[in-house]
Design a protein around this motif. Structure first.
Motif, PDB file in Angstrom:
ATOM      1  N   PHE A  18       5.812  83.865  23.563  1.00 27.72           N
ATOM      2  CA  PHE A  18       4.854  83.347  22.662  1.00 27.72           C
ATOM      3  C   PHE A  18       5.360  82.799  21.300  1.00 27.72           C
ATOM      4  CE2 PHE A  18       1.705  83.798  25.609  1.00 27.72           C
ATOM      5  CZ  PHE A  18       1.610  84.993  26.185  1.00 27.72           C
ATOM      6  N   CYS A  77       4.530  76.341  27.674  1.00 31.85           N
ATOM      7  CA  CYS A  77       3.287  76.661  28.050  1.00 31.85           C
ATOM      8  C   CYS A  77       2.982  76.561  29.508  1.00 31.85           C
ATOM      9  CB  CYS A  77       2.538  75.464  27.571  1.00 31.85           C
ATOM     10  SG  CYS A  77       2.032  75.774  25.657  1.00 31.85           S
ATOM     11  N   GLN A  78       3.885  75.578  30.410  1.00 35.02           N
ATOM     12  CA  GLN A  78       3.946  75.664  31.715  1.00 35.02           C
ATOM     13  C   GLN A  78       4.165  77.105  32.314  1.00 35.02           C
ATOM     14  OE1 GLN A  78       4.041  72.459  34.347  1.00 35.02           O
ATOM     15  NE2 GLN A  78       3.242  74.377  35.402  1.00 35.02           N
ATOM     16  N   VAL A  96       3.820  79.750  30.832  1.00 39.89           N
ATOM     17  CA  VAL A  96       2.668  80.942  30.738  1.00 39.89           C
ATOM     18  C   VAL A  96       1.675  80.431  32.004  1.00 39.89           C
ATOM     19  CG1 VAL A  96       0.784  81.858  29.360  1.00 39.89           C
ATOM     20  CG2 VAL A  96       2.980  81.100  28.303  1.00 39.89           C
ATOM     21  N   ALA A  97       1.409  79.319  31.956  1.00 43.33           N
ATOM     22  CA  ALA A  97       0.383  78.696  33.081  1.00 43.33           C
ATOM     23  C   ALA A  97       0.816  79.243  34.499  1.00 43.33           C
ATOM     24  CB  ALA A  97       0.198  77.391  33.054  1.00 43.33           C
ATOM     25  N   PHE A 115      -0.089  82.724  35.675  1.00 42.64           N
ATOM     26  CA  PHE A 115      -1.491  83.171  36.131  1.00 42.64           C
ATOM     27  C   PHE A 115      -1.414  82.696  37.628  1.00 42.64           C
ATOM     28  CE2 PHE A 115      -4.533  82.715  32.135  1.00 42.64           C
ATOM     29  CZ  PHE A 115      -3.603  83.192  31.136  1.00 42.64           C
ATOM     30  N   PRO A 142      -8.145  88.002  38.268  1.00 45.12           N
ATOM     31  CA  PRO A 142      -8.270  88.265  36.638  1.00 45.12           C
ATOM     32  C   PRO A 142      -7.734  89.461  36.244  1.00 45.12           C
ATOM     33  CG  PRO A 142     -10.270  87.291  37.859  1.00 45.12           C
ATOM     34  CD  PRO A 142      -9.266  87.564  38.786  1.00 45.12           C
ATOM     35  N   ILE A 161      -3.979  89.180  36.003  1.00 46.04           N
ATOM     36  CA  ILE A 161      -3.680  88.395  34.703  1.00 46.04           C
ATOM     37  C   ILE A 161      -3.686  89.014  33.500  1.00 46.04           C
ATOM     38  CG2 ILE A 161      -4.299  86.339  33.395  1.00 46.04           C
ATOM     39  CD1 ILE A 161      -5.146  85.093  36.001  1.00 46.04           C
ATOM     40  N   ARG A 162      -4.708  90.117  33.407  1.00 46.75           N
ATOM     41  CA  ARG A 162      -5.177  90.864  32.101  1.00 46.75           C
ATOM     42  C   ARG A 162      -3.870  91.881  32.145  1.00 46.75           C
ATOM     43  NH1 ARG A 162     -10.363  92.295  34.306  1.00 46.75           N
ATOM     44  NH2 ARG A 162     -12.056  90.977  33.299  1.00 46.75           N
ATOM     45  N   VAL A 209      -0.517  89.598  30.777  1.00 47.50           N
ATOM     46  CA  VAL A 209      -0.362  89.190  29.571  1.00 47.50           C
ATOM     47  C   VAL A 209      -1.031  90.360  28.643  1.00 47.50           C
ATOM     48  CG1 VAL A 209       0.100  86.810  29.771  1.00 47.50           C
ATOM     49  CG2 VAL A 209      -2.118  87.761  29.940  1.00 47.50           C
ATOM     50  N   HIS A 210      -1.454  91.401  29.110  1.00 45.51           N
ATOM     51  CA  HIS A 210      -1.834  92.452  28.200  1.00 45.51           C
ATOM     52  C   HIS A 210      -3.286  92.094  27.476  1.00 45.51           C
ATOM     53  CE1 HIS A 210       1.781  94.316  28.872  1.00 45.51           C
ATOM     54  NE2 HIS A 210       2.579  93.306  28.280  1.00 45.51           N
ATOM     55  N   ILE A 211      -4.112  91.350  28.208  1.00 47.59           N
ATOM     56  CA  ILE A 211      -5.478  91.228  27.690  1.00 47.59           C
ATOM     57  C   ILE A 211      -6.427  92.324  27.941  1.00 47.59           C
ATOM     58  CG2 ILE A 211      -7.630  89.783  27.782  1.00 47.59           C
ATOM     59  CD1 ILE A 211      -5.823  87.415  28.803  1.00 47.59           C
ATOM     60  N   ASP A 237      -1.945  91.582  22.731  1.00 49.25           N
ATOM     61  CA  ASP A 237      -2.143  90.357  23.560  1.00 49.25           C
ATOM     62  C   ASP A 237      -1.955  89.316  22.590  1.00 49.25           C
ATOM     63  OD1 ASP A 237      -5.450  89.426  24.781  1.00 49.25           O
ATOM     64  OD2 ASP A 237      -3.432  88.416  24.851  1.00 49.25           O
ATOM     65  N   ILE A 278      -1.720  75.076  27.374  1.00 48.42           N
ATOM     66  CA  ILE A 278      -1.554  76.167  28.410  1.00 48.42           C
ATOM     67  C   ILE A 278      -2.408  76.049  29.893  1.00 48.42           C
ATOM     68  CG2 ILE A 278      -1.158  78.456  29.274  1.00 48.42           C
ATOM     69  CD1 ILE A 278      -0.460  79.427  26.413  1.00 48.42           C
ATOM     70  N   PHE A 319      -2.107  72.939  32.254  1.00 45.60           N
ATOM     71  CA  PHE A 319      -1.089  72.803  33.361  1.00 45.60           C
ATOM     72  C   PHE A 319      -1.648  73.369  34.588  1.00 45.60           C
ATOM     73  CE2 PHE A 319       2.553  71.087  31.213  1.00 45.60           C
ATOM     74  CZ  PHE A 319       2.319  71.596  30.099  1.00 45.60           C
ATOM     75  N   MET A 320      -2.887  73.787  34.603  1.00 41.55           N
ATOM     76  CA  MET A 320      -3.509  74.271  35.539  1.00 41.55           C
ATOM     77  C   MET A 320      -4.602  73.728  36.582  1.00 41.55           C
ATOM     78  SD  MET A 320      -4.589  78.350  34.433  1.00 41.55           S
ATOM     79  CE  MET A 320      -3.687  79.041  32.927  1.00 41.55           C
ATOM     80  N   LEU A 358     -11.738  86.765  31.526  1.00 42.98           N
ATOM     81  CA  LEU A 358     -10.615  87.567  31.059  1.00 42.98           C
ATOM     82  C   LEU A 358     -11.381  88.511  29.979  1.00 42.98           C
ATOM     83  CD1 LEU A 358      -7.650  84.976  31.247  1.00 42.98           C
ATOM     84  CD2 LEU A 358      -8.094  86.970  32.830  1.00 42.98           C
TER      85      LEU A 358
END
Lengths: 160, 384
Positions: free
Chosen positions: A99, A118-119, A121-122, A125, A130, A133-134, A137-139, B18, B31, B34-35, B46
């Motif tokens: 990041f 960015c790719q 990070v994408a 996913f 969901p 994913i959380r 990336v610690h959401i 986060d 980001i 790219f999806m 989320l």
């Protein structure tokens, strides 16, 4: 020994200085504009970038500037593959560094590095629920179960 | 020391920040761009921060392959377009090559592109019906790709002032105009690709574009309409394609059914890539075919770098007697490659090699290059 002319001095937020070839520095549109506006004489301060991240960014820019732009088109494809493999390795870092690299690439306006990070990070996913994913990336899920259900229902058409 | 380390890592993991959600919206959009849009929209679940991030996403990529039922994909498209809250869309890409979309949906997509100033539009659809011609009213377009499998309704001239790249695949283009000149009003057009395109012309098909740098013609079929009838195998001389592109540097052509190509004036032409696809047997039996190919090679005589397919080389070598009678077409060649698909081939029949290479300043080196490779392939020790 470097083959091309000027050296540019870059100063990280924590006071370290880095000397780089001008060609490497010019990979950053932000630095390019500063040089063009003649602000580069005493070195370029980068208050938003730590030395740890700046050295990685410089490593990236060096590699991409040095990538042989082969005129012999026979070799062109394998050179591309090599660079792609190097890039893939370059982004094998912890999330925090990733990041930081995104923010640095954005601030320094280095499009290829921004796209690469960015790719990455994408890609994190991909194929994950969901919840997964959380975790990755610690959401923090700040929905109540009811609220989450409501959002899901409203966007049912995306959760086929 | 071990204990402290494990404690530290645990603490670190539990209080991991986060960092992703802290990024500004524009970076989250980058980001998500790219999806595929299905997964970009799903980020709404989320956390509260993410509920509406996707609604301002300027890059929309909708692909039917992520949906099992076409009905679900259709409603997905409709909902995404309805919920979109940004008026400047950079990219709109809709891929549904196997699943039909209703004409009202096709119209909705094209209206959306126009009203949201879409810059890159990529539509890969199956037999779309609708007001397709409206696509050419989208003045914001810089990139347009249409892969449609249908007859494309055309304006007299495509005048999209910002268009830099145009890719037309699997479409039929028809015109009754004597001078079928589609692209000359695209003053910024730099890259043009015509891939599997049927042309029904009444006289000449003009590819005239002042800023064109790269042209790829891959498998076109030219039919001629005369007196309200369509001739499906007109004489090759009537299948006229005239290219007027003074800035052209790259030309790539896949020979399928022969055409009579005329390239007026392209002094900057550097890279030429020619291949031959197994076209209709009926056509390749025609005798003029070979001569039209030779004529085309001659018109590409400025090329510095030539790539030819193995199929084309074989075709030339079959007509070796005729080949010997032809003047050498190229005068500036510096590089020659023979390919089959993506693989580089190192053998070329000497009479074809000679024909392509003689008369060029680097003839000696090019001949040596192919001979040397042939020698390396021998198992005998080198003599000198």
């Amino acid at each position: 020994m470097s083959s091309t002319g000027r050296k540019i001095t870059l100063k990280s937020s924590d006071g370290e200085t880095f000397e780089v070839d001008e060609a490497v520095a010019l990979e950053s549109q932000t630095i390019k504009h500063m040089i063009e506006d003649d602000c580069a004489d005493n070195g370029i301060p980068l208050p938003n970038v730590t030395s740890k991240i700046l050295s990685k960014v410089i490593e990236y820019c060096k590699k991409h500037v040095e990538a042989p732009k082969s005129d012999d088109r026979d070799r062109a494809t394998s050179v591309d593959d090599e660079l792609k493999a190097w890039d893939a390795d370059f982004v094998k870092v912890d999330n925090s560094t990733l990041f930081d690299l995104i923010l640095a690439a954005n601030y320094l306006k280095i499009k290829s590095l921004l796209d690469l990070t960015c790719q990455t990070v994408a890609d994190m996913f991909k194929g994950k629920t969901p919840n997964e994913i959380r975790k990755t990336v610690h959401i923090k899920n700040d929905f109540t179960p009811d609220e989450e259900e409501k959002v899901r229902r409203e966007n049912q058409w995306a959760f086929e | 020391m071990d204990n402290t380390y494990t404690k530290k890592t645990k603490w670190h993991e539990e209080t991991q920040m986060d960092r992703l959600s802290d990024l500004p919206d524009c970076l989250l959009h980058h980001i998500l761009s790219f999806m595929d849009s299905k997964y970009a929209v799903q980020t709404c679940i989320l956390s509260k921060r993410w509920v509406s991030v996707w609604t301002h996403l300027p890059v929309l990529k909708l692909d039917s392959k992520f949906f099992n039922r076409v009905g679900n994909f259709r409603s997905f498209i409709s909902q995404v377009l309805d919920h979109c809250e940004t008026s400047n869309i950079l990219t709109l890409s809709i891929c549904s090559p196997k699943k039909n979309l209703a004409s009202s949906l096709v119209d909705k997509i094209i209206s959306f592109a126009v009203s949201h100033s879409v810059q890159e539009l990529d539509l890969s659809l199956k037999y779309p019906i609708g007001d397709l011609q409206n696509v050419f009213r989208c003045q914001s377009l810089r990139f347009l790709k249409l892969d449609l499998f249908c007859v494309l309704p055309l304006p007299n001239s495509i005048s999209l002032a910002s268009l830099k790249t145009l890719i037309l695949c699997k479409v039929t283009l028809k015109s009754e105009n004597h001078c079928f000149d589609l692209f000359s009003s695209c003053l910024d057009l730099q890259n043009l690709v015509l891939d599997c395109v049927f042309l029904t012309i009444s006289d000449i098909f003009n590819i005239s574009a002042p800023a064109l740098v790269s042209l790829t013609i891959s498998k076109i079929i030219v039919n001629v309409a005369k007196d309200a009838k369509i001739m499906y195998y007109p004489p090759i001389k009537d299948r006229k394609v005239v290219i007027t592109a003074p800035r052209l540097t790259s030309f790539s052509f896949t020979w399928y059914r022969p055409v009579s190509l005329s390239m007026d004036n392209s002094p900057l032409l550097e890279n030429v890539n020619l291949s031959m696809s197994r076209g209709d047997l009926l056509d390749t039996q025609e005798e003029g075919c070979f001569m039209f190919l030779i004529d085309m090679l001659r018109q590409l005589g400025n090329a510095r770098s030539l790539t030819v397919s193995l199929g084309l080389v074989k075709f030339l070598s079959v007509h070796s007697r005729l080949l010997e009678e032809q003047p050498f077409p190229f005068s500036k060649l510096e590089s020659l490659k023979v390919v089959k698909g993506r693989q580089i081939r190192k053998k070329i029949p000497p009479n074809v090699l000679n024909f392509l290479v003689q008369g060029t300043p680097m003839a000696g080196e090019l001949l040596a290059k192919f001979r040397k490779r042939k020698r390396r392939m021998c198992k005998q020790p080198m003599d000198d």
